[in-house]
Design a protein around this motif. Sequence first.
Motif, short mmCIF file in Angstrom:
data_model
loop_
_atom_site.label_atom_id
_atom_site.label_comp_id
_atom_site.label_asym_id
_atom_site.label_seq_id
_atom_site.Cartn_x
_atom_site.Cartn_y
_atom_site.Cartn_z
N GLY A 148 0.80 -1.22 0.00
CA GLY A 148 0.00 0.00 0.00
C GLY A 148 0.83 1.26 0.00
N GLY A 149 0.18 2.36 0.35
CA GLY A 149 0.83 3.67 0.25
C GLY A 149 1.71 4.01 1.43
N TYR A 150 2.41 5.13 1.29
CA TYR A 150 3.25 5.65 2.38
C TYR A 150 2.33 6.30 3.41
N GLU A 151 2.52 5.94 4.67
CA GLU A 151 1.66 6.46 5.74
C GLU A 151 2.13 7.86 6.12
N LEU A 152 1.40 8.85 5.69
CA LEU A 152 1.84 10.24 5.83
C LEU A 152 1.98 10.69 7.28
N GLY A 153 1.24 10.07 8.17
CA GLY A 153 1.31 10.45 9.59
C GLY A 153 2.71 10.29 10.17
N LYS A 154 3.54 9.44 9.56
CA LYS A 154 4.91 9.22 10.06
C LYS A 154 5.73 10.51 10.00
N ALA A 155 5.47 11.32 8.99
CA ALA A 155 6.26 12.54 8.82
C ALA A 155 5.43 13.81 8.96
N PRO A 178 2.25 14.83 11.12
CA PRO A 178 1.24 14.45 12.11
C PRO A 178 -0.16 14.97 11.77
N GLN A 179 -0.22 16.10 11.03
CA GLN A 179 -1.54 16.67 10.69
C GLN A 179 -2.29 15.80 9.68
N TYR A 180 -1.59 14.91 9.01
CA TYR A 180 -2.26 14.01 8.05
C TYR A 180 -2.24 12.58 8.58
N LYS A 181 -2.69 12.43 9.79
CA LYS A 181 -2.59 11.17 10.52
C LYS A 181 -3.10 9.97 9.71
N ASN A 182 -4.22 10.13 9.05
CA ASN A 182 -4.78 9.01 8.30
C ASN A 182 -4.45 9.07 6.80
N GLY A 183 -3.52 9.95 6.47
CA GLY A 183 -3.20 10.16 5.06
C GLY A 183 -2.36 9.02 4.48
#
Lengths: 446, 485
Positions: free
Chosen positions: A408-415, A417-422
Motif C-alpha cells: 500500500g501507500g506511504y503512511e503520511l502520519g509518520k512525517a 502528524p496533521q495528516y494522521k490518516n493520510g
Amino acid sequence: MHRYIPNTEADKRQMLDSIGANSIEDLFEDVPSELRLGRNLNIGEALSEIELSNHMNALANENNSISDLICFLGAGAYDHHIPTTVKHLATRSEFYTSYTPYQPEISQGTLQIIFEYQTMISNLTGMDVSNASLYDGPTAAAEAAMMACASTKRKSIIVSKTVNPEIRKVLHTYMKFRDLELIEVDMNDGVTDVEKLKSMISKDTAGVMIQSPNFFGIIEDLTEVEKVTHENKALLISYTDPISLGILKSPGELGADIVVGEGQSLGTNLNFGGPYLGFLAATKKLARKMPGRIAGQSLDVDGKRAFVLTLQAREQHIRRYKANSNICSNQGLNALIATIYLVTMGKEGLREVAARSTQKAHYAFEELIKKRKFKPLFNKPFFKEFAVTSEFDSRMVNKALLKSGILGGYELGKAYPQYKNGLLFCVTEKRTKEEIDKLTGVMEVI
Amino acid sequence: MREYNSLIFEVSREGRKAYSLPKCELCEDEINEIIPEEFLRTSDSKLPEVSEVDVIRHFTNLSNKNYGVDTGFYPLGSCTMKYNPKINEDMAGILGLNSIHPYQPAETIQGSLKLMYDLDKMLAEISGMDRITLQPAAGAHGELTGLMIIKAYHQNRGDLKRKKIIVPDSAHGTNPATAAVAGFDIVEIKSDDNGAVDIEALKRVLDDEVAGLMLTNPSTLGLFETNIKVIADLVHEAGGLLYYDGANMNAIVGITRPGDMGFDVMHFNLHKTFSTPHGGGGPGSGPVGVKEHLVKFLPVPVIEKKDDKFVLDYDRSESIGKVKGFYGNYGMMVRAYSYILTMGSEGLREMSETAVLNANYMMNKLKEHYHLPIKQVCKHEFVLGGLEETSLEVSTLDIAKRLLDYGYHPPTIYFPLIVSEAMMVEPTETESLETIDAFIDTMIKIAGEAKENPDLLKTAPHNTPVRRIDEVRAARQLIVKWEDE
C-alpha cells in the motif's frame, strides 16, 4: 587453501624463502603481541557456493519482495520498468570491476559513459553542466545546499516542507555539523506557501530548495518562488524526479540554478534503499563550484577525441584543508545504468513512461475518490503520486491491502502528524488496470 | 577488432526505438487534459533515438575500452583491487533480496533486516568495535559520519571548545577534507623518518581543543604503526578520540583489531576489504563502527532485535540524525555478507596473511631497481620512490604509462605526498605467484628501458585506445556535454 587465493603452500614457501623469512609470522613482527587477536574470529567456517546459496535463499524467503506484491508504494523510491538491456550491459565486468578512471587511456569506456550521462542529465534538466553523480538524492540535496552556501558566501538555506522528509533529515544533519542554518517553510494545500517564503527570505539566504513534483506528487508552480529567490540574490535549488521530465517543463526553463534529484527510477532496482544515484546539474556560472567528479572532452597527443576527469576532485587532488565537499567518488555503476536506461528509452520512451504513469495514477485516483470512502488530501495537479485520507487508520488500511498481496501507500502520519490518516499512493507505468482495480476494490470494502 | 569512437548521440537517428511498453487502456486522456499546459515541457529533451541492437553494440564496444580486475592485474595501492567473486553478484541478484522497497512494513523484510543485523555483528567481531551503522555510502562518507559522531560526543559532554582534528601528513586526502566538511579545523603533524606518527610532534599539538586524531594503520606507506597504543593513550589523556580510517584493513583481518588498538570510531570499506566491486568509481559502502560510549550517537535508524523480530529503531534522541537516504548501500552489504560467509574465519586470516606476503615478496624483488625509501617489513602494500637512478629524467608518470603498454593497470602514483615520485603498490591476496612474477619482470624491464630508451617511456602509452590526453585543455575548454554542431 581458499578458492579466491591462488598461491599454494609451496608457492608461499618459495616466496618466504625469497624474502628471507621463516614464516608468515615474521612478516607481522611489527604488530605488538598485546595487540594480537590470538584466536580465530568468531565468524564460522567458510561456506561453499551451495551452502551460501541455500542460506541466502532462505533469507530471501523471509522477505516479501515486490515480485510477490503489487507495489503502490513510492515516496522517493519507484517501481518503474527496467529494460532488459540494463541487466545485460551493466553486468559486463569490464565496467563493474574497474575503479575510478585514474588512467584515462584504459578507462575510455567509463569516461565516455560519464560524458554521455552528463549530456543527458544536462539536457533533461535544462542545465549547462552535470557532474558524474553523487551517492543518492538526499545527499545530492545536501551537497547542493553546501554549494549554494559556498558560492553565495551566505549561511542559510530555506527548504519547503513539501520536500521529501527523508531528504530534509539528511539536510538537517549536514547543515547542523557545518554550522549552517536550515529553515523550513510551511505549506498550504500541499504546495509551498509562497507568501510565507517571501516573509522569510532575506539577504542571508543562500538558497531556496523546492521539490517538484513534490513529496505529495504535486507539481509546484515555481514562478513566484523563482522571482523572490533571485530578487534576494539567492540560488534556486530544484529537486526533481527525472522520469517526470519526460513530460514536465525542465527546471532550467523555470529558472533553477542547481538541479538535484534521485536517479534510482532510471533503471536501478529498489534494492531496499541503495545503492541509488544522486544527480546534480547547474548553470555554467556554477560549474567550477560543483562537488564530485566531472568528465571532460579533450584530445590525445595524436589529436584524437578522448575523455578525462577534469576539475579533479579525487583522493589525491582533493583540496585537503579548504574542501567544501569531501566527495571523491561517484556512483559509477548506477550512472552507467541510468545512461543505458535513458539511451534505451530515448526521447519518446521516457515521455511515454512519464505520461502513462500520470494517466494511470489519475485513473487510480478517480476510481478511489468515486467510491467516496477516501477523500483527496489536496486539490492540485499531480504527477504519478497522490495523497488521500479517510476516517480509517492508515496502518489498518495498509494491513488490509497487504493481506490481498498489495504493497500500500506511504503512511503520511509518520512525517506529517496533521495528516494522521493520510496515504500517499504511487502508480507507475508497470501497474495494470486489473491491479489498480484490485487496489480500489480492497479499499472500498475496508 | 574495428575501432569504435562514436558517441551515442552520433549514432541516433530520428524515429528509432529500443523500448517496448504494453498497450495502455487507461491512457486515452491526453496529458494536457490532466496537467495544466503551463507545466508541460515544450522543449526537446534531446535524448537519443536508437534501436536495441545499437544500444547493445554501443555499450559492448565501450566496455572493450575499459580495464577491470577481470581484465588483469590491478595493483592500485590503497584501493585493494582484489577479485570480486561472482557468487556475490548472484546473491545480490536474488529477487527476494533486491526487489524490496525501503518503506515496506517490517514484517515483510525480516530476511533483509536479519542480514544487516548479522553483518553488523560480523563487522563488530572483525574490528573489535561494539556497534556498526551500515548507512554511509563510501569511505569518505564513513569518515564524515565518524567525525560527526566525535563532534556530537564532545558537544554532548558540554565540551564545546574541541574544534581541532589532528591528521598526519601521510593521510589520505579525504581525511582533512572530511574534517573541513564536518566543521573542524585541521592540524597537520609531520611523520617521522620512518613514515610513522612523530610522537613528540603529536605531544606538541595535543591540548584541550583537540577533538580527535584520524589515523590509518597500516599507514599509507603500508607500515604498521607500532606505537599505536602510546598514541591512543596520549590522545585519550588529552580528552580526544581516535578515528581509524579502514582503507588499509586488508592487512590485518584476523590478526589485530582497531578496537583493541584503542580506536573509538572507524569506517570500513566494503568495496576494498570485503570484495564488493568498485563499479567504475562506485557504489562503495563505508559502514562505521563505534565503541560502546558512542553507540547512542549512531545515525538513525539502528536495526534492533525485539521479541525475535527485527525492527528499524528511529527513537534515538542523541543520534546525529540521518547521513543518507534510507539505510545505506544495501546491495553492497549483501555482497560483503556473502563474501565473509564464503571466507570464514580462517579464510579471512589467510586473506590478510597472503596479501602481506605478496606485497613483501614484490617489494623485496623491486627494491634493487626502484628506490625504496623505508626499508622494513611492509604490510599489504608498499611505496616506491621512482627509479633508483634519478638522473634519467624519467618520471613515475612515465613508468605508469609504460605499464599500460604491457597490459597492466599501474600502481597508485604520486601518493602518499610525503614520498617524492611515489608509486604505491598493492597486489592483494587474489593474485598468483606467476602473475606477480610477470609484473615484477615487466617493472624491471621498464627500469632497463628507462636507461636505454627513455623516450619510449616519455611517449608511452603507445598501444592503448587513446594515448596521453591533454588534461590542461580539458580543464580550460571545459566541454562536459555533447552538442550538435
